[in-house]
Design a protein around this motif. Structure first.
Motif, short mmCIF file in Angstrom:
data_model
loop_
_atom_site.label_atom_id
_atom_site.label_comp_id
_atom_site.label_asym_id
_atom_site.label_seq_id
_atom_site.Cartn_x
_atom_site.Cartn_y
_atom_site.Cartn_z
N ASN A 1 -30.55 31.62 -16.26
CA ASN A 1 -31.54 30.96 -17.10
C ASN A 1 -31.97 31.92 -18.20
OD1 ASN A 1 -33.70 29.60 -18.24
ND2 ASN A 1 -35.06 29.86 -16.48
N SER B 1 -34.47 32.63 -21.03
CA SER B 1 -35.80 32.10 -21.29
C SER B 1 -36.59 33.02 -22.22
CB SER B 1 -36.54 31.91 -19.96
OG SER B 1 -37.66 31.07 -20.11
N ASN C 1 -38.08 28.96 -9.06
CA ASN C 1 -36.70 29.12 -8.59
C ASN C 1 -36.56 29.04 -7.07
OD1 ASN C 1 -35.96 29.43 -11.23
ND2 ASN C 1 -35.65 31.63 -11.13
N ILE D 1 -30.41 32.00 -8.65
CA ILE D 1 -30.82 31.79 -10.04
C ILE D 1 -31.25 33.14 -10.62
CG2 ILE D 1 -32.34 30.57 -11.63
CD1 ILE D 1 -32.66 28.42 -9.47
N GLN E 1 -32.38 35.42 -14.13
CA GLN E 1 -33.20 35.20 -15.33
C GLN E 1 -32.92 36.27 -16.38
OE1 GLN E 1 -36.93 33.74 -12.52
NE2 GLN E 1 -37.39 34.90 -14.36
N VAL F 1 -28.27 27.67 -18.48
CA VAL F 1 -29.37 26.86 -19.00
C VAL F 1 -30.26 27.71 -19.88
CG1 VAL F 1 -29.37 25.32 -17.00
CG2 VAL F 1 -30.90 27.30 -17.03
N THR G 1 -34.36 27.78 -21.37
CA THR G 1 -35.72 27.24 -21.28
C THR G 1 -36.54 27.99 -22.32
OG1 THR G 1 -36.22 28.84 -19.49
CG2 THR G 1 -35.52 26.64 -18.82
N VAL H 1 -35.73 22.48 -23.10
CA VAL H 1 -34.73 23.02 -22.18
C VAL H 1 -33.42 22.26 -22.35
CG1 VAL H 1 -36.55 23.57 -20.51
CG2 VAL H 1 -35.28 21.43 -20.25
N TRP I 1 -28.99 22.39 -20.70
CA TRP I 1 -27.86 23.13 -20.14
C TRP I 1 -26.88 23.41 -21.26
CZ3 TRP I 1 -29.10 18.13 -18.39
CH2 TRP I 1 -28.31 17.09 -18.89
N ALA J 1 -26.68 23.16 -12.75
CA ALA J 1 -27.46 23.36 -13.97
C ALA J 1 -28.26 22.12 -14.32
CB ALA J 1 -26.52 23.74 -15.12
N TYR K 1 -31.07 21.55 -11.78
CA TYR K 1 -32.15 22.52 -11.95
C TYR K 1 -33.13 22.06 -13.03
CZ TYR K 1 -34.40 27.02 -13.05
OH TYR K 1 -35.30 28.03 -13.28
#
Length: 333
Positions: free
Chosen positions: A25, A27, A39, A57, A59, A79, A81, A243, A245, A259, A262
């Motif tokens: 992810n 972010s 998560n 997951i 980050q 993904v 975010t 957000v 994917w 993905a 989530y």
């Protein structure tokens, strides 16, 4: 663990009997704690519905625009975010990494939550900060992130500009004067929101930290001994958190199902409850009513209604030679 059991588990991995799915992810800077909290429940949920498939997951965090650039340069995130639409849209426009209709793939234009800008002031609010107009006084020192590198900083700039526009009756020269003084009052322009928080908390610089409502409330709660106070100005900007994917990456990583699941999970009641616990606002009227004491009222302005499209915002305010560059030069005159 016995040697036989360890050998058995190892043999399962070699034979493919135990699987592991990893999502990355990408972010924005101040979302670490939020997604750590989100998560773990999703990983457990996934493993219950997909026996034998362990989900991990991971980050990656930095300023939203910097993160988008990293993906364009090859970061294989599954993904994203982010905290501004432009940082998602560029993944289509510059890299063809996502579908053109990405905003329509999830509810609320693919923004499962939103926030706004707020002020964190020191114990007792010694400078008597109440609204945007107070931030342009010559005795007030400010900390917020650089609008060139941070979505957090861009929303701060746009919220302050909108307030100045209303205060000064749409008089451009007065808006320009207000924003120039605001920039003069900035002690540090950190590249991201968390860097700005660190400067205010650890370096004890500035009278006011301007950041997302979610961030300043979390910091106040984390340091009760500091006596920080949160001020929500009477006029504000809606900061949406889009957000999506990454189509190209999830095909290559074989993570399509995980993905999508989530990001869909972020809209579920259990996830939305976690999100509001971090002082983010959601598009669930019942949940917002339950949490109304956490979210004071303010007059929300939509960026598109005030400034036009995000493309126009970037061109007018943040591109080379735009309003930000022009007024940064003027603050030294």
């Amino acid at each position: 663990m016995s040697k036989k059991l360890a050998a058995y588990i190892f043999s399962l991995f070699l034979s493919g009997g135990v699987e592991a799915t990893t999502l990355l992810n990408s972010s924005y800077d101040v979302s670490r704690e939020l997604f750590i909290a989100l998560n773990t429940p999703f990983e457990k949920q996934w493993e219950k519905t997909h026996p034998g498939d362990t989900l991990i997951i991971k980050q990656s965090h930095a300023g939203s625009s910097k993160q988008a650039l990293s993906i364009l340069q090859g970061l294989k995130a599954d993904v994203v975010t982010y905290n501004q639409v432009t940082d998602v849209q560029i993944l289509h426009d510059k890299g063809q990494l996502i579908a053109s209709n990405w905003k329509q793939r999830l509810p609320d234009d693919s923004s499962p939550f939103y926030s706004t800008m707020a002020f964190l002031v020191r114990k007792g609010n010694p400078k008597h900060i109440e609204n945007w107009s107070d931030l342009a006084r010559s005795d007030v020192k400010l900390i917020f992130s650089n609008p060139k590198t941070s979505g957090n900083g861009r929303y701060t700039w746009l919220a302050a500009w909108s307030a100045a526009d209303l205060i000064n009756g749409h008089n451009y020269s007065k808006i320009e004067k207000f924003m120039t003084q605001l920039l003069k009052n900035v002690e540090v322009f950190d590249t991201g929101g968390r860097g700005a928080t660190t400067t205010f908390i650890n370096s004890e610089m500035g009278d006011v930290l301007i950041s997302f409502e979610s961030e300043v409330n979390t910091i106040r709660d984390r340091y009760p001994e500091k006596g920080y106070q949160v001020i929500l100005p009477s006029v504000n900007i809606i900061a949406r958190f889009p957000v999506t994917w990454i189509d190209k990456n999830i095909r290559q990583n074989h993570t399509e199902k995980a993905a999508r699941s989530y990001l869909e999970y972020l809209y579920t009641p259990s996830a939305q409850k976690i999100i509001t616990s971090f002082y983010y606002r959601v598009n669930n009227p019942q949940l917002m009513e339950k949490n109304k004491n956490r979210f004071p009222e303010t007059r929300f302005l939509n960026i598109e209604e005030v400034f036009g499209s995000w493309d126009q915002v970037i061109k007018t305010h943040f591109a080379s030679g735009g309003e930000l560059d022009k007024l940064l030069a003027m603050r030294h005159q």
